[in-house]
Design a protein around this motif. Structure first.
Motif, short mmCIF file in Angstrom:
data_model
loop_
_atom_site.label_atom_id
_atom_site.label_comp_id
_atom_site.label_asym_id
_atom_site.label_seq_id
_atom_site.Cartn_x
_atom_site.Cartn_y
_atom_site.Cartn_z
N PRO A 1 0.80 -1.22 0.00
CA PRO A 1 0.00 0.00 0.00
C PRO A 1 0.84 1.28 0.00
CG PRO A 1 -0.13 -1.11 2.13
CD PRO A 1 0.65 -2.01 1.22
N PHE A 2 2.16 1.13 0.12
CA PHE A 2 3.03 2.31 0.18
C PHE A 2 3.73 2.59 -1.16
CE2 PHE A 2 3.60 -0.28 4.16
CZ PHE A 2 2.58 0.33 4.86
N ALA A 3 3.49 1.76 -2.17
CA ALA A 3 4.25 1.85 -3.42
C ALA A 3 3.67 2.84 -4.43
CB ALA A 3 4.34 0.47 -4.07
N ALA A 4 2.38 3.06 -4.42
CA ALA A 4 1.75 3.86 -5.48
C ALA A 4 2.23 5.30 -5.51
CB ALA A 4 0.23 3.81 -5.35
N LYS A 5 2.33 5.92 -4.36
CA LYS A 5 2.69 7.35 -4.32
C LYS A 5 4.09 7.61 -4.88
CE LYS A 5 2.53 11.44 -1.47
NZ LYS A 5 3.54 12.02 -0.64
N PRO A 6 5.14 6.94 -4.39
CA PRO A 6 6.46 7.21 -4.97
C PRO A 6 6.54 6.82 -6.45
CG PRO A 6 6.61 5.54 -3.24
CD PRO A 6 5.22 6.05 -3.24
N ARG A 7 5.81 5.80 -6.85
CA ARG A 7 5.80 5.41 -8.28
C ARG A 7 5.17 6.52 -9.11
NH1 ARG A 7 7.65 2.94 -12.56
NH2 ARG A 7 6.15 1.73 -13.74
N ASP B 1 -3.61 -1.07 9.37
CA ASP B 1 -3.50 -2.50 9.67
C ASP B 1 -2.28 -3.11 9.00
OD1 ASP B 1 -4.03 -5.10 10.49
OD2 ASP B 1 -5.47 -5.46 8.87
N VAL B 2 -1.10 -2.70 9.42
CA VAL B 2 0.14 -3.20 8.82
C VAL B 2 0.27 -4.71 9.01
CG1 VAL B 2 2.65 -3.08 8.97
CG2 VAL B 2 1.31 -1.00 9.08
N GLU B 3 -0.08 -5.21 10.19
CA GLU B 3 0.06 -6.64 10.47
C GLU B 3 -0.80 -7.48 9.56
OE1 GLU B 3 -0.69 -4.38 13.01
OE2 GLU B 3 1.40 -4.21 13.63
N GLY B 4 -1.90 -6.91 9.04
CA GLY B 4 -2.81 -7.66 8.19
C GLY B 4 -2.38 -7.74 6.73
N ILE B 5 -1.34 -6.99 6.35
CA ILE B 5 -0.93 -6.96 4.94
C ILE B 5 -0.55 -8.34 4.41
CG2 ILE B 5 0.80 -6.07 3.31
CD1 ILE B 5 0.73 -3.42 4.89
N PRO B 6 0.33 -9.09 5.07
CA PRO B 6 0.71 -10.40 4.50
C PRO B 6 -0.49 -11.33 4.30
CG PRO B 6 2.25 -9.78 6.22
CD PRO B 6 1.12 -8.78 6.27
N GLU B 7 -1.35 -11.43 5.30
CA GLU B 7 -2.52 -12.31 5.19
C GLU B 7 -3.45 -11.86 4.08
OE1 GLU B 7 -6.34 -13.66 7.86
OE2 GLU B 7 -4.48 -13.16 8.90
N ARG B 8 -3.66 -10.54 3.98
CA ARG B 8 -4.51 -10.00 2.91
C ARG B 8 -3.91 -10.31 1.54
NH1 ARG B 8 -3.67 -4.43 2.90
NH2 ARG B 8 -2.44 -4.79 1.05
N ASN B 9 -2.59 -10.18 1.43
CA ASN B 9 -1.93 -10.44 0.16
C ASN B 9 -2.02 -11.92 -0.23
OD1 ASN B 9 -1.29 -7.76 -0.09
ND2 ASN B 9 0.86 -8.01 0.49
N GLU C 1 13.30 5.31 7.40
CA GLU C 1 12.48 6.43 7.88
C GLU C 1 11.17 6.53 7.11
OE1 GLU C 1 12.72 11.28 8.46
OE2 GLU C 1 14.57 10.16 8.10
N SER C 2 11.23 6.37 5.82
CA SER C 2 10.01 6.42 5.00
C SER C 2 9.08 5.28 5.34
CB SER C 2 10.36 6.37 3.51
OG SER C 2 11.10 7.50 3.13
N LEU C 3 9.65 4.10 5.54
CA LEU C 3 8.85 2.94 5.89
C LEU C 3 8.17 3.15 7.25
CD1 LEU C 3 7.97 0.11 5.08
CD2 LEU C 3 10.04 -0.77 6.17
N GLU C 4 8.92 3.66 8.20
CA GLU C 4 8.34 3.92 9.52
C GLU C 4 7.20 4.93 9.45
OE1 GLU C 4 11.74 5.08 11.86
OE2 GLU C 4 12.59 3.06 11.75
N GLN C 5 7.37 5.98 8.64
CA GLN C 5 6.31 6.97 8.48
C GLN C 5 5.07 6.37 7.84
OE1 GLN C 5 8.12 10.19 6.30
NE2 GLN C 5 9.29 10.90 8.05
N ALA C 6 5.28 5.55 6.82
CA ALA C 6 4.15 4.92 6.13
C ALA C 6 3.41 3.98 7.07
CB ALA C 6 4.65 4.16 4.90
N ILE C 7 4.16 3.19 7.83
CA ILE C 7 3.54 2.25 8.77
C ILE C 7 2.75 2.99 9.84
CG2 ILE C 7 4.13 0.62 10.62
CD1 ILE C 7 6.34 -0.45 8.76
#
Length: 181
Positions: A24-30, A152-160, A141-147
């Motif tokens: 969910p953090f990839a779209a903006k920088p792309r 629901d960061v913990e839910g990302i792997p299961e959702r994927n 730092e960017s990852l920490e800010q995004a998280i």
């Protein structure tokens, strides 16, 4: 050949990583053109580590508003996932020894990616299967800010994993042509 590698990675980013919202953090920088795709034509580990070092330095030295993250493609070696996975130990040691720990981290993607304790054909492995072996250099730092701002960061792997399990055979062949070619 380099342009084909870049095109393959761009398609994977747009259709799989962003298109399926695996990250969910990839779209903006792309969208803002702050994702660098670099290619290492190394054929030995020492040269590849030197190429990785150059990309770590470039990312660290470039303002985040110009460059957010780097994908380093490795088309000429580490085709075998076990070899690639073993090499990741050297990458982690490199990051630590050169003082990047806490600033930059390296995530892994590979055409044969297989999570520990899974079978090769399990759909969840598709979440990390890229068209080429890749080292993804991430600013901590960017990852920490995004998280911090994601509910629901913990839910990302299961959702994927559920997203991959829901793909039809045709969808898998379209999204991952390099696996079914």
């Amino acid at each position: 050949m380099d342009q084909q590698i870049i095109d393959d990675i761009n398609q994977w980013l747009d259709e799989v990583v962003i298109g399926l919202n695996l990250c969910p953090f990839a779209a903006k920088p792309r969208r803002e053109k702050r994702v660098r795709i670099a290619i290492s034509h190394a054929t030995d580990e020492e040269t590849l580590l030197n190429d990785l070092q150059a990309e770590l330095e470039r990312l660290s030295d470039t303002p985040v508003d110009e460059l957010e993250t780097t994908l380093l493609a490795i088309p000429d070696m580490l085709e075998n996932f076990e070899d690639y996975n073993d090499f990741l130990d050297a990458v982690d040691l490199w990051v630590e020894q050169f003082g990047w720990e806490g600033e930059l981290q390296v995530a892994s993607f590979h055409p044969q990616y297989q999570f520990a304790d899974t079978e090769a054909d399990e759909p969840g492995n598709l979440t990390n299967r890229s068209p080429w072996p890749l080292l993804h250099i991430i600013r901590e730092e960017s990852l920490e800010q995004a998280i911090e701002h994601y509910p629901d960061v913990e839910g990302i792997p299961e959702r994927n994993i559920k997203r991959m399990e829901a793909l039809t055979g045709d969808e898998k062949r379209k999204l991952f042509p390099y696996l079914f070619g």
